[in-house]
Design a protein around this motif. Structure first.
Motif, mmCIF file in Angstrom:
data_model
loop_
_atom_site.group_PDB
_atom_site.id
_atom_site.type_symbol
_atom_site.label_atom_id
_atom_site.label_comp_id
_atom_site.label_asym_id
_atom_site.label_seq_id
_atom_site.Cartn_x
_atom_site.Cartn_y
_atom_site.Cartn_z
ATOM 1 N N GLN A 1 21.617 45.306 4.545
ATOM 2 C CA GLN A 1 21.789 44.095 3.736
ATOM 3 C C GLN A 1 22.363 42.922 4.531
ATOM 4 O O GLN A 1 23.060 42.068 3.990
ATOM 5 C CB GLN A 1 22.630 44.381 2.497
ATOM 6 C CG GLN A 1 21.989 45.413 1.596
ATOM 7 C CD GLN A 1 22.788 45.710 0.358
ATOM 8 O OE1 GLN A 1 23.994 45.501 0.321
ATOM 9 N NE2 GLN A 1 22.128 46.194 -0.668
ATOM 10 N N MET A 2 22.055 42.870 5.822
ATOM 11 C CA MET A 2 22.461 41.735 6.654
ATOM 12 C C MET A 2 21.461 40.596 6.530
ATOM 13 O O MET A 2 21.799 39.441 6.774
ATOM 14 C CB MET A 2 22.548 42.152 8.130
ATOM 15 C CG MET A 2 23.665 43.074 8.436
ATOM 16 S SD MET A 2 23.621 43.483 10.197
ATOM 17 C CE MET A 2 24.951 44.658 10.267
ATOM 18 N N VAL A 3 20.210 40.964 6.200
ATOM 19 C CA VAL A 3 19.153 39.969 6.018
ATOM 20 C C VAL A 3 18.400 40.299 4.732
ATOM 21 O O VAL A 3 18.373 41.450 4.291
ATOM 22 C CB VAL A 3 18.154 39.939 7.207
ATOM 23 C CG1 VAL A 3 18.827 39.476 8.490
ATOM 24 C CG2 VAL A 3 17.464 41.278 7.407
ATOM 25 N N SER A 4 17.810 39.277 4.141
ATOM 26 C CA SER A 4 16.913 39.493 3.015
ATOM 27 C C SER A 4 15.490 39.330 3.533
ATOM 28 O O SER A 4 15.273 38.739 4.604
ATOM 29 C CB SER A 4 17.207 38.513 1.889
ATOM 30 O OG SER A 4 16.975 37.188 2.317
ATOM 31 N N ARG A 5 14.551 39.874 2.791
ATOM 32 C CA ARG A 5 13.165 39.852 3.265
ATOM 33 C C ARG A 5 12.247 39.475 2.112
ATOM 34 O O ARG A 5 12.278 40.091 1.054
ATOM 35 C CB ARG A 5 12.815 41.238 3.812
ATOM 36 C CG ARG A 5 11.417 41.371 4.334
ATOM 37 C CD ARG A 5 11.204 42.690 5.028
ATOM 38 N NE ARG A 5 11.332 43.819 4.110
ATOM 39 C CZ ARG A 5 11.539 45.072 4.503
ATOM 40 N NH1 ARG A 5 11.646 45.375 5.771
ATOM 41 N NH2 ARG A 5 11.627 46.039 3.619
ATOM 42 N N ASN A 6 11.429 38.459 2.340
ATOM 43 C CA ASN A 6 10.416 38.053 1.366
ATOM 44 C C ASN A 6 9.134 38.803 1.724
ATOM 45 O O ASN A 6 8.570 38.594 2.797
ATOM 46 C CB ASN A 6 10.206 36.543 1.425
ATOM 47 C CG ASN A 6 9.180 36.059 0.422
ATOM 48 O OD1 ASN A 6 8.333 36.811 -0.051
ATOM 49 N ND2 ASN A 6 9.252 34.779 0.104
ATOM 50 N N GLU A 7 8.685 39.666 0.808
ATOM 51 C CA GLU A 7 7.529 40.513 1.077
ATOM 52 C C GLU A 7 6.290 40.068 0.303
ATOM 53 O O GLU A 7 5.335 40.829 0.183
ATOM 54 C CB GLU A 7 7.871 41.969 0.730
ATOM 55 C CG GLU A 7 9.046 42.500 1.516
ATOM 56 C CD GLU A 7 9.476 43.899 1.077
ATOM 57 O OE1 GLU A 7 8.823 44.483 0.187
ATOM 58 O OE2 GLU A 7 10.458 44.389 1.640
ATOM 59 N N ASP B 1 31.338 33.020 7.372
ATOM 60 C CA ASP B 1 31.929 34.252 6.848
ATOM 61 C C ASP B 1 31.832 35.388 7.866
ATOM 62 O O ASP B 1 32.770 36.165 8.033
ATOM 63 C CB ASP B 1 31.256 34.672 5.536
ATOM 64 C CG ASP B 1 31.616 33.762 4.376
ATOM 65 O OD1 ASP B 1 32.597 32.989 4.483
ATOM 66 O OD2 ASP B 1 30.905 33.811 3.351
ATOM 67 N N THR B 2 30.696 35.486 8.532
ATOM 68 C CA THR B 2 30.511 36.533 9.538
ATOM 69 C C THR B 2 31.450 36.316 10.716
ATOM 70 O O THR B 2 32.086 37.259 11.194
ATOM 71 C CB THR B 2 29.046 36.565 10.020
ATOM 72 O OG1 THR B 2 28.194 36.797 8.885
ATOM 73 C CG2 THR B 2 28.827 37.658 11.053
ATOM 74 N N SER C 1 28.248 45.443 6.794
ATOM 75 C CA SER C 1 28.792 46.155 7.937
ATOM 76 C C SER C 1 28.837 45.236 9.153
ATOM 77 O O SER C 1 28.181 44.208 9.206
ATOM 78 C CB SER C 1 27.948 47.399 8.229
ATOM 79 O OG SER C 1 26.613 47.045 8.518
ATOM 80 N N LYS C 2 29.629 45.644 10.125
ATOM 81 C CA LYS C 2 29.794 44.841 11.337
ATOM 82 C C LYS C 2 28.505 44.891 12.167
ATOM 83 O O LYS C 2 28.018 45.973 12.489
ATOM 84 C CB LYS C 2 30.966 45.417 12.129
ATOM 85 C CG LYS C 2 31.269 44.680 13.397
ATOM 86 C CD LYS C 2 32.472 45.293 14.080
ATOM 87 C CE LYS C 2 32.400 45.046 15.564
ATOM 88 N NZ LYS C 2 33.284 45.904 16.309
ATOM 89 N N PRO C 3 27.935 43.726 12.500
ATOM 90 C CA PRO C 3 26.687 43.726 13.259
ATOM 91 C C PRO C 3 26.888 44.170 14.709
ATOM 92 O O PRO C 3 27.926 43.905 15.311
ATOM 93 C CB PRO C 3 26.223 42.268 13.204
ATOM 94 C CG PRO C 3 27.423 41.475 12.862
ATOM 95 C CD PRO C 3 28.370 42.380 12.143
#
Length: 123
Positions: A52-58, A73-74, A2-4
């Motif tokens: 889903q704009m960022v990924s997160r390492n948990e 791309d953005t 989606s558009k930020p």
């Protein structure tokens, strides 16, 4: 994707530069230029993860965020949307407006000319 929003784009810009960061690291960078609370930064990053704009390492106690899309791309997507909605689909109107509002340096004008020459040579 989606558009930020403006705030999300600001955070994406930092993450593109930093490659990855914790909420604290992002917040500290934001706090250099604006008055924002840590919980606001946290909530924005959580929303960006849900979109889903960022990924997160948990895997660690401190979550590490990474941009889920690349900058180019953005930028292309945002520019297409801007040209379509604000300039009636005319890239020419966008460029003329941008150059008319700014006072480009000689170096910037030289880069623009070189780019235009490159575009013409492709045809």
């Amino acid at each position: 994707m989606s558009k930020p929003t403006e705030s999300e784009l600001e955070i994406l810009s930092l993450l593109w530069e930093m490659k990855q960061a914790s909420v604290r690291q992002v917040h500290e960078r934001l706090a250099e230029t604006k008055d924002t609370g840590y919980t606001t930064t946290l909530k924005t990053l959580q929303n960006m993860h849900a979109k889903q704009m960022v990924s997160r390492n948990e895997t660690h106690r401190t979550h590490i965020y990474r941009p889920a899309t690349n900058q180019k791309d953005t930028q292309k997507s945002l520019l297409r949307n801007l040209v379509s909605t604000a300039f009636g689909g005319s890239a020419q109107k966008l460029v003329l407006q941008a150059l008319g509002e700014e006072n480009p340096s000689k170096e910037e004008l030289d880069e623009i000319r070189a780019f235009l020459d490159q575009l013409e040579n492709k045809k």
